[in-house]
Design a protein around this motif. Structure first.
Motif, PDB file in Angstrom:
ATOM      1  N   GLY A 239       0.828  -0.774   0.052  1.00 40.31           N
ATOM      2  CA  GLY A 239       0.070  -0.230   0.137  1.00 40.31           C
ATOM      3  C   GLY A 239       0.985   1.261  -0.308  1.00 40.31           C
ATOM      4  N   ARG A 242      -0.325   4.566  -2.562  1.00 39.66           N
ATOM      5  CA  ARG A 242      -1.516   4.477  -2.017  1.00 39.66           C
ATOM      6  C   ARG A 242      -1.101   5.803  -0.858  1.00 39.66           C
ATOM      7  N   SER A 270       0.914  -3.897  -5.758  1.00 43.51           N
ATOM      8  CA  SER A 270       0.937  -2.486  -5.447  1.00 43.51           C
ATOM      9  C   SER A 270       0.243  -1.554  -6.028  1.00 43.51           C
ATOM     10  N   GLU A 273      -3.714  -2.003  -5.341  1.00 45.67           N
ATOM     11  CA  GLU A 273      -3.750  -0.830  -3.990  1.00 45.67           C
ATOM     12  C   GLU A 273      -3.609   0.768  -4.782  1.00 45.67           C
ATOM     13  N   SER A 277      -6.120   4.745  -5.138  1.00 46.62           N
ATOM     14  CA  SER A 277      -6.297   5.717  -4.363  1.00 46.62           C
ATOM     15  C   SER A 277      -7.385   6.626  -4.951  1.00 46.62           C
TER      16      SER A 277
END
Length: 316
Positions: A239, A242, A270, A273, A277
């Motif tokens: 994460g 994000r 990744s 994630e 956002s």
């Protein structure tokens, strides 16, 4: 200038013929590589150059090694970036390489790489050294800062803030110089910069204190900031991208874009994630990502992430 959302792999490796079906519209590659330019044209992809600035092979060019606080060349391992910025012959070579590429090619974008002082941040435990204290660098600092100092220890003890600002100013000046060279010849070319992926407070402010990358100071030169979100290499969770995007609003100038580069080693977590956002990455680069697109399931995961990022960009 309008900055398009660009998505695709960074690095070498053949891409499948229908790679555009998976949301890919660009690729990033090292230097002005004729073969990759041709491949991009054939596949209808925007060609984006990664241009090396302040990095060299210290074993072959030891004169470029920055000087540390102890007056000796800094420690370095297999991976290091940042040269002594008093080495004018090397800097002239960098400029000649850039001008030669601009004369022959018309990339969609040029991302300046290693545009920092010395160090390496793609590791969980970075070896952070204050550096660039040769006699010429010290004299340059004293002249521009209006101080009288003769040693690294005196500079850090009495003028640490002035030293940090001096280094940030130097990096920003070189960025602006390269940006103007590019824009004068290719006005619509995107100028990006690969960035240390730390927030300003991490590692006791090493983003500016060590690497001299100041987002505000660089804003006149750089259209797109690209932090290197390499989770596994840096000992971070999936994460991280994000989280970084969420915090970026506090230190990235609002009129500039952020586009993450993620590592294929961390795929797909990744990417998925980061795609979730609420503060979108303005496109995505996938380091060493070409093999992903030869696996239909992985390529579809990339496509879905592209769709999510584009939707978030519209909302913002």
């Amino acid at each position: 200038m309008s900055i398009p959302l660009l998505f695709g792999p960074y690095g070498s490796g053949e891409l499948p013929a229908k790679v555009r079906d998976y949301g890919v519209n660009a690729r990033w590659f090292h230097g002005f590589n004729e073969a990759v330019f041709a491949a991009c044209e054939e596949q209808g992809l925007e060609a984006c150059v990664e241009f090396k600035t302040f990095r060299a092979d210290f074993e072959k060019q030891p004169a470029l090694i920055p000087i540390g606080v102890d007056g000796r060349p800094i420690r370095y391992g297999r991976l290091v970036q940042g040269i002594c910025l008093s080495q004018t012959d090397f800097l002239a070579e960098i400029e000649e390489q850039l001008l030669a590429g601009l004369k022959q090619y018309k990339p969609k974008g040029i991302w300046l790489d290693y545009l920092t002082y010395a160090g390496w941040f793609e590791t969980p435990e970075p070896d952070l050294q204050d550096s660039c204290f040769c006699s010429r660098c010290i004299a340059d600092f004293c002249y521009h800062a209006g101080v009288d100092a003769t040693s690294p220890r005196e500079i850090l003890a009495r003028y640490a803030e002035e030293w940090k600002h001096h280094k940030c100013r130097k990096i920003a000046q070189y960025a602006l110089h390269y940006s103007r060279l590019i824009k004068t010849r290719l006005p619509d070319c995107i100028v990006g910069a690969y960035m240390c992926p730390w927030t300003p407070e991490e590692f006791d402010g090493a983003l500016t204190r060590i690497f001299a990358q100041d987002y505000k100071a660089l804003a006149e030169a750089i259209d797109v900031y690209t932090p290197l979100i390499y989770c596994s290499k840096s000992g971070r969770g999936a994460g991280w991208g994000r989280e970084w995007l969420a915090r970026s609003e506090h230190f990235v100038p609002h009129h500039r874009k952020v586009q993450l580069i993620l590592d294929a080693l961390d795929f797909p977590e990744s990417l998925t994630e980061s795609a979730a956002s609420s503060v979108p990455s303005w496109g995505v680069q996938l380091y060493a990502g070409a093999p992903i697109f030869h696996d239909p399931d992985k390529a579809l995961t990339f496509k879905h992430a592209v769709e999510a990022i584009r939707a978030a960009a519209v909302m913002n």
